[in-house]
Design a protein around this motif. Structure first.
Motif, PDB file in Angstrom:
ATOM      1  N   GLY A   1       0.802  -1.218   0.000  1.00 57.89           N
ATOM      2  CA  GLY A   1       0.000   0.000   0.000  1.00 57.89           C
ATOM      3  C   GLY A   1       0.833   1.266   0.000  1.00 57.89           C
ATOM      4  N   GLU A   2       2.138   1.156  -0.244  1.00 59.06           N
ATOM      5  CA  GLU A   2       3.019   2.320  -0.265  1.00 59.06           C
ATOM      6  C   GLU A   2       3.199   2.825  -1.698  1.00 59.06           C
ATOM      7  OE1 GLU A   2       6.056   1.428   3.431  1.00 59.06           O
ATOM      8  OE2 GLU A   2       6.549   0.618   1.437  1.00 59.06           O
ATOM      9  N   ASN A   3       3.449   4.120  -1.826  1.00 59.78           N
ATOM     10  CA  ASN A   3       3.837   4.718  -3.093  1.00 59.78           C
ATOM     11  C   ASN A   3       5.334   4.995  -3.044  1.00 59.78           C
ATOM     12  OD1 ASN A   3       1.219   4.786  -4.272  1.00 59.78           O
ATOM     13  ND2 ASN A   3       0.729   6.579  -3.029  1.00 59.78           N
ATOM     14  N   VAL A   4       6.084   4.348  -3.931  1.00 56.31           N
ATOM     15  CA  VAL A   4       7.547   4.418  -3.874  1.00 56.31           C
ATOM     16  C   VAL A   4       8.083   4.778  -5.258  1.00 56.31           C
ATOM     17  CG1 VAL A   4       7.621   2.691  -2.041  1.00 56.31           C
ATOM     18  CG2 VAL A   4       7.849   1.967  -4.438  1.00 56.31           C
ATOM     19  N   PRO A   5       9.321   5.283  -5.332  1.00 56.33           N
ATOM     20  CA  PRO A   5       9.939   5.520  -6.648  1.00 56.33           C
ATOM     21  C   PRO A   5      10.068   4.206  -7.414  1.00 56.33           C
ATOM     22  CG  PRO A   5      11.171   6.628  -4.908  1.00 56.33           C
ATOM     23  CD  PRO A   5      10.189   5.739  -4.224  1.00 56.33           C
ATOM     24  N   GLY A   6       9.831   4.270  -8.734  1.00 53.34           N
ATOM     25  CA  GLY A   6       9.921   3.053  -9.524  1.00 53.34           C
ATOM     26  C   GLY A   6      11.296   2.422  -9.459  1.00 53.34           C
ATOM     27  N   VAL A   7      12.368   3.244  -9.347  1.00 49.73           N
ATOM     28  CA  VAL A   7      13.719   2.716  -9.301  1.00 49.73           C
ATOM     29  C   VAL A   7      13.924   1.810  -8.090  1.00 49.73           C
ATOM     30  CG1 VAL A   7      14.641   4.715  -8.049  1.00 49.73           C
ATOM     31  CG2 VAL A   7      16.161   3.336  -9.484  1.00 49.73           C
ATOM     32  N   SER A   8      13.195   2.083  -6.978  1.00 50.55           N
ATOM     33  CA  SER A   8      13.379   1.275  -5.773  1.00 50.55           C
ATOM     34  C   SER A   8      12.892  -0.149  -5.992  1.00 50.55           C
ATOM     35  CB  SER A   8      12.649   1.906  -4.592  1.00 50.55           C
ATOM     36  OG  SER A   8      11.247   1.761  -4.723  1.00 50.55           O
ATOM     37  N   LEU A   9      11.929  -0.351  -6.921  1.00 48.17           N
ATOM     38  CA  LEU A   9      11.433  -1.708  -7.176  1.00 48.17           C
ATOM     39  C   LEU A   9      12.474  -2.524  -7.929  1.00 48.17           C
ATOM     40  CD1 LEU A   9       7.691  -1.004  -8.043  1.00 48.17           C
ATOM     41  CD2 LEU A   9       8.715  -1.641  -5.854  1.00 48.17           C
ATOM     42  N   HIS A  10      13.257  -1.875  -8.795  1.00 46.96           N
ATOM     43  CA  HIS A  10      14.377  -2.588  -9.414  1.00 46.96           C
ATOM     44  C   HIS A  10      15.392  -2.980  -8.355  1.00 46.96           C
ATOM     45  CE1 HIS A  10      13.063  -1.847 -13.510  1.00 46.96           C
ATOM     46  NE2 HIS A  10      12.948  -0.541 -13.267  1.00 46.96           N
ATOM     47  N   ALA A  11      15.651  -2.069  -7.424  1.00 41.93           N
ATOM     48  CA  ALA A  11      16.596  -2.376  -6.353  1.00 41.93           C
ATOM     49  C   ALA A  11      16.069  -3.509  -5.482  1.00 41.93           C
ATOM     50  CB  ALA A  11      16.842  -1.123  -5.515  1.00 41.93           C
ATOM     51  N   GLN A  12      14.762  -3.480  -5.188  1.00 40.05           N
ATOM     52  CA  GLN A  12      14.187  -4.535  -4.357  1.00 40.05           C
ATOM     53  C   GLN A  12      14.221  -5.886  -5.059  1.00 40.05           C
ATOM     54  OE1 GLN A  12      11.378  -4.357  -1.444  1.00 40.05           O
ATOM     55  NE2 GLN A  12      10.839  -2.192  -1.617  1.00 40.05           N
ATOM     56  N   SER A  13      14.111  -5.883  -6.386  1.00 42.34           N
ATOM     57  CA  SER A  13      14.223  -7.140  -7.132  1.00 42.34           C
ATOM     58  C   SER A  13      15.581  -7.799  -6.881  1.00 42.34           C
ATOM     59  CB  SER A  13      14.038  -6.887  -8.633  1.00 42.34           C
ATOM     60  OG  SER A  13      12.781  -6.340  -8.903  1.00 42.34           O
ATOM     61  N   VAL A  14      16.643  -6.963  -6.962  1.00 45.84           N
ATOM     62  CA  VAL A  14      17.970  -7.515  -6.723  1.00 45.84           C
ATOM     63  C   VAL A  14      18.126  -7.927  -5.262  1.00 45.84           C
ATOM     64  CG1 VAL A  14      20.444  -7.000  -6.817  1.00 45.84           C
ATOM     65  CG2 VAL A  14      18.929  -6.147  -8.623  1.00 45.84           C
ATOM     66  N   GLU A  15      17.605  -7.113  -4.338  1.00 46.77           N
ATOM     67  CA  GLU A  15      17.661  -7.488  -2.920  1.00 46.77           C
ATOM     68  C   GLU A  15      17.009  -8.850  -2.695  1.00 46.77           C
ATOM     69  OE1 GLU A  15      17.258  -2.988  -0.983  1.00 46.77           O
ATOM     70  OE2 GLU A  15      15.715  -4.511  -0.647  1.00 46.77           O
ATOM     71  N   GLN A  16      15.869  -9.057  -3.310  1.00 47.55           N
ATOM     72  CA  GLN A  16      15.138 -10.311  -3.134  1.00 47.55           C
ATOM     73  C   GLN A  16      15.940 -11.488  -3.672  1.00 47.55           C
ATOM     74  OE1 GLN A  16      11.105  -9.883  -4.452  1.00 47.55           O
ATOM     75  NE2 GLN A  16      10.715 -12.085  -4.478  1.00 47.55           N
ATOM     76  N   ILE A  17      16.577 -11.299  -4.829  1.00 50.61           N
ATOM     77  CA  ILE A  17      17.385 -12.387  -5.396  1.00 50.61           C
ATOM     78  C   ILE A  17      18.587 -12.675  -4.504  1.00 50.61           C
ATOM     79  CG2 ILE A  17      18.815 -13.047  -7.364  1.00 50.61           C
ATOM     80  CD1 ILE A  17      16.947 -11.373  -9.134  1.00 50.61           C
ATOM     81  N   LEU A  18      19.229 -11.627  -4.008  1.00 45.75           N
ATOM     82  CA  LEU A  18      20.395 -11.836  -3.135  1.00 45.75           C
ATOM     83  C   LEU A  18      20.002 -12.512  -1.825  1.00 45.75           C
ATOM     84  CD1 LEU A  18      22.319  -8.455  -3.598  1.00 45.75           C
ATOM     85  CD2 LEU A  18      22.701 -10.649  -4.771  1.00 45.75           C
ATOM     86  N   SER A  19      18.786 -12.191  -1.311  1.00 41.32           N
ATOM     87  CA  SER A  19      18.362 -12.775  -0.035  1.00 41.32           C
ATOM     88  C   SER A  19      17.863 -14.203  -0.201  1.00 41.32           C
ATOM     89  CB  SER A  19      17.249 -11.928   0.591  1.00 41.32           C
ATOM     90  OG  SER A  19      16.056 -12.011  -0.180  1.00 41.32           O
ATOM     91  N   GLY A  20      17.478 -14.557  -1.429  1.00 40.97           N
ATOM     92  CA  GLY A  20      16.958 -15.906  -1.655  1.00 40.97           C
ATOM     93  C   GLY A  20      15.538 -16.086  -1.167  1.00 40.97           C
ATOM     94  N   ARG A  21      14.848 -15.013  -0.855  1.00 45.02           N
ATOM     95  CA  ARG A  21      13.464 -15.098  -0.373  1.00 45.02           C
ATOM     96  C   ARG A  21      12.526 -14.762  -1.525  1.00 45.02           C
ATOM     97  NH1 ARG A  21      12.122 -12.618   5.287  1.00 45.02           N
ATOM     98  NH2 ARG A  21      10.451 -14.138   4.931  1.00 45.02           N
ATOM     99  N   PHE A  22      11.892 -15.819  -2.058  1.00 45.45           N
ATOM    100  CA  PHE A  22      11.068 -15.655  -3.244  1.00 45.45           C
ATOM    101  C   PHE A  22       9.610 -15.988  -2.943  1.00 45.45           C
ATOM    102  CE2 PHE A  22      15.317 -16.833  -4.811  1.00 45.45           C
ATOM    103  CZ  PHE A  22      15.589 -15.734  -5.616  1.00 45.45           C
ATOM    104  N   LEU A  23       8.749 -15.389  -3.713  1.00 43.73           N
ATOM    105  CA  LEU A  23       7.341 -15.775  -3.741  1.00 43.73           C
ATOM    106  C   LEU A  23       7.100 -16.517  -5.042  1.00 43.73           C
ATOM    107  CD1 LEU A  23       5.533 -12.549  -2.477  1.00 43.73           C
ATOM    108  CD2 LEU A  23       6.246 -14.545  -1.168  1.00 43.73           C
ATOM    109  N   SER A  24       6.298 -17.537  -4.940  1.00 44.90           N
ATOM    110  CA  SER A  24       6.074 -18.369  -6.123  1.00 44.90           C
ATOM    111  C   SER A  24       4.590 -18.687  -6.251  1.00 44.90           C
ATOM    112  CB  SER A  24       6.878 -19.673  -6.012  1.00 44.90           C
ATOM    113  OG  SER A  24       6.547 -20.532  -7.080  1.00 44.90           O
ATOM    114  N   ARG A  25       4.090 -18.431  -7.427  1.00 43.51           N
ATOM    115  CA  ARG A  25       2.742 -18.876  -7.791  1.00 43.51           C
ATOM    116  C   ARG A  25       2.925 -20.095  -8.674  1.00 43.51           C
ATOM    117  NH1 ARG A  25      -2.651 -19.309  -6.810  1.00 43.51           N
ATOM    118  NH2 ARG A  25      -3.869 -19.204  -8.731  1.00 43.51           N
ATOM    119  N   PRO A  26       2.923 -21.315  -8.070  1.00 46.07           N
ATOM    120  CA  PRO A  26       3.272 -22.503  -8.853  1.00 46.07           C
ATOM    121  C   PRO A  26       2.318 -22.711 -10.034  1.00 46.07           C
ATOM    122  CG  PRO A  26       2.723 -23.064  -6.566  1.00 46.07           C
ATOM    123  CD  PRO A  26       2.559 -21.609  -6.694  1.00 46.07           C
TER     124      PRO A  26
END
Length: 750
Positions: free
Chosen positions: A321-346
């Protein structure tokens, strides 16, 4: 299986099939509901922010105030690249487009000046060239956008390999891209698309496509290219399904593997926006150089250059529910990959959810129709709780996105429909039963049978009742003159008209005994003022009979009137189901019932149509009652004081009844033995009673006859030892008569 049950199963399963097909079509409504559910899960348990080697170089409002409005000259961006590279950034990704020449470049500023020397123009600096030279040989990734115009597609800077069938048709399609400046495109270490949710109608960014496809070539996104360049990797390895084309199951980028759904998307598991992720661009470009703390944050980090300034309109909504800069979502994508914490819709989630709707719906239909709606409801609630709990645990512990909403809503609809159908059938059967038994039972008894547990068991309870018996006068004589069918027709007309008043005044119609009716009040349900309601029912019967006689409803002619006698008594009786276990009646037995029956028989002696006992009369204050004497009832050892019911409270408060009551009391108080005086008082009473109805004439005639009978029997038995010459008695005998009551031949002897 009954036909109604078969119909219920067919209709229920048809509904389940319709709901299953509706879910299989996956309309936008269900998609939005499912996504909202997953958003709520993230709000309950967002990904925690960890200080990882990922930073956003933010061209924020403070940077714009210090260095001027956007767009900045690209020589300043070149300075930014030089500074970040010097601080040790492992990758520098620009979340912005460089499709047009820099209009602030000196060469471009003076290009249109009249008379400008072309040689001089070529010697002026070109900001695009400066920027291109700055990124040359550095780990810089530039972004490109998706376009619907033109045919430009950027080069791919990395190799793409895959296992299994070719997955090139799996990602979202790209027709064309926004062109990059050729000098920038050639010298960038990586190129990636910056589209966060292409083709989505939702404002919330939930999943980012890792690749776009034009049918033969795949184009990575900005975050993926930044991660590849930071590791120095040259190839992406895509894993597909062994026997199914157009499916991507995972993507390997250097040392990292990203599991994906079939289209190769990354479901964002966002963390709350925090200042720890951002470094203001003004700190990097400051004249004195960046602080040691900022240098440490940049060293070895993947940095994304973008803007949070509101005027530049690069603000996106997240699942939190937050409004954030679009660039931060690219950064969060990399953070998520580095952390290994993924969401999966099988890929099997849709099939599993569709199957669960069909299975749960069928189970609820069977339970509702064949077992019990309550058990089906309990099973449905249990399944609902288990589905929601399982979905939440799958998210919290395994990062699986399984929709509990569609099965739960479908199960609820199915249960409601099946339950409604069953209740409609039950209600129809109940109405049929009510219609059948309503011919024999009162509505109150039907209510008791329907709503009382063990209502049809044998046994009874002692309780106070008001019991009524109604009997037709001279029925035997009428039966001799009529054909059997005519007798039945007469009884049906009369008893139907009279019995309605029992149920109308909340009584229980016990039985018809030939030409008689037995009814009682205050059972099976408590009835307030049951004595008064019984008497009001009797008075209504009197009026109904008078109307039937006036209309010649029985066909006997205007001269022959039908008469009835009604006896009412209030007392304790045993009421309940009586008989055999296979056949029984709801009835009342006891002395109170016998007394009411005997009172009805006494109506013939008293010459009045409605008689009540003293116990009943006590509950009728203000009613039009006249004392009828203490009479011996068959089977009773003592005598019972009875009252004639002239009318209800309106009659009792009338002037006509008050005049009659005064004379009647005089008759009771001073019942002289002289025949002339007695008959004079009775005649006066009959005169007063004429205004109240014809029933009282026979009542006083009977009093006269009974009094004459008493005097004659007293003389014969020698009870009056001394008589005066005019036929009177001495004072001693008169006192004895007064103590015996108004009708001394009907009371106990001294």
């Amino acid at each position: 299986m009954r036909r109604a049950q078969k119909a219920g199963v067919v209709i229920g399963l048809a509904l389940v099939m319709a709901l299953t097909m509706f879910r299989a079509s996956d309309p936008q409504l269900l998609t939005r509901a499912r996504e909202t559910t997953f958003d709520q899960y993230q709000r309950w348990a967002p990904r925690a922010f960890e200080d990882m080697p990922v930073r956003v170089i933010d061209i924020d409002e403070a940077s714009l105030r210090q260095f001027g409005q956007w767009p900045w000259p690209r020589e300043r961006l070149a300075a930014l690249v030089e500074a970040l590279s010097a601080m040790g950034a492992s990758a520098i990704a620009f979340d912005m487009l460089f499709s047009e020449p820099d209009r602030l470049s000196p060469r471009n500023v003076v290009r249109d000046v009249p008379g400008i020397d072309p040689m001089l123009l070529r010697q002026l600096p070109d900001n695009d060239e400066i920027f291109a030279q700055s990124i040359d040989g550095k780990p810089v990734v530039l972004g490109f956008g998706v376009s619907n115009e033109g045919g430009y597609l950027p080069p791919v800077k990395a190799g793409i390999a895959f296992t299994g069938e070719s997955p090139v048709a799996a990602p979202p399609r790209i027709r064309a891209a926004t062109p990059l400046r050729p000098e920038l495109e050639a010298r960038a270490a990586g190129l990636g698309h910056i589209s966060l949710n292409p083709g989505s109608s939702s404002a919330i960014v939930r999943a980012i496509p890792l690749f776009l496809s034009e049918g033969e070539q795949l184009y990575p996104n900005l975050a993926l290219e930044a991660l590849r360049v930071a590791q120095g990797a040259s190839t992406y390895l895509l894993h597909g399904a062994p026997d199914a084309p157009d499916i991507i199951t995972s993507v390997k980028i250097g040392d990292f593997v990203v599991p994906t759904p079939a289209a190769g998307e990354l479901w964002l598991y966002v963390s709350p926006d925090t200042i720890g992720r951002y470094v203001s661009a003004r700190h990097i470009l400051s004249a004195g150089g960046a602080s040691a703390e900022i240098r440490a944050a940049i060293d070895g980090s993947i940095v994304f250059v973008g803007t949070s300034a509101a005027g530049l309109q690069d603000i996106r909504a997240t699942a939190l529910g937050e409004n954030v800069p679009g660039v931060s979502l690219h950064a969060q994508s990399v953070e998520q990959i580095l952390s290994g914490r993924f969401l999966s819709r099988p890929d099997w989630a849709d099939g599993f959810e569709i199957l669960s709707i069909a299975a749960m719906g069928s189970l609820l239909v069977v339970l509702t129709i064949f077992v019990s709606p309550a058990i089906a409801l309990a099973a449905g609630l249990l399944i609902t709780v288990c589905a929601i709990l399982a979905s939440w645990l799958a998210f919290a512990y395994f990062g699986l996105l399984l929709d509990p909403l569609a099965p739960v809503v479908s199960g609820t609809i199915t249960h409601f429909a099946a339950t409604s159908f069953r209740f409609l059938i039950t209600d129809r059967e109940r109405r049929a039963i009510r219609h059948a038994f309503g011919q024999y039972l009162s509505p109150s008894l039907l209510y008791r049978v329907e709503n009382t547990r063990n209502a049809l068991r044998l046994g009874g309870d002692d309780r106070e009742l008001t019991v009524m018996f109604v009997d037709v006068r001279n029925f035997t004589e009428m039966s001799e003159r009529l054909a059997p069918t005519a007798v039945v027709g007469f009884l049906n007309t009369l008893l139907n008209a009279l019995s309605r008043h029992v149920t109308a005044y909340e009584g229980t119609l016990d039985k018809f005994i030939g030409d008689s009716i037995m009814a009682f009040w205050n059972a099976p349900l408590n009835v307030d003022n049951h004595t008064r309601k019984a008497v009001l029912a009797a008075l209504a019967m009197r009026e109904t009979l008078a109307r039937l006689n006036a209309e010649d409803a029985f066909g006997f002619g205007p001269e022959q009137k039908v008469g009835i006698g009604i006896g009412i008594h209030t007392g304790v009786a045993c009421v309940g189901n009586m008989g055999a276990e296979t056949r029984f009646n709801y009835s009342a037995v006891g002395d109170a019932v016998n007394v009411a029956s005997r009172i009805e028989a006494t109506c013939k002696v008293v010459g009045f149509d409605i008689l009540v006992s003293d116990e009943t009369a006590k509950a009728l204050p203000g009613y039009g009652l006249l004392e009828a004497g203490a009479l011996p009832l068959r089977g009773k050892s003592g005598r019972t004081k009875l009252y004639a019911v002239v009318g209800d409270e309106r009659t009792g408060s009338s002037k006509e009844f008050a005049d009659l009551y005064l004379v009647h009391e005089q008759l009771i108080a001073s019942f002289h033995v002289r025949a002339a005086a007695r008959r004079k008082t009775i005649a006066l009473a009959k005169l007063k009673a004429a205004a109240l109805g014809p029933e009282l004439e026979a009542f006083y005639d009977a009093i006269s006859v009974r009094s004459d009978h008493f005097l004659q029997s007293s003389v014969n038995d020698g009870d009056l030892a001394s008589r005066t010459t005019d036929g009177g008695h001495d004072l001693h005998d008169l006192e004895r008569i007064r103590r015996r009551g108004p009708f001394p031949h009907l009371v106990d002897s001294d």
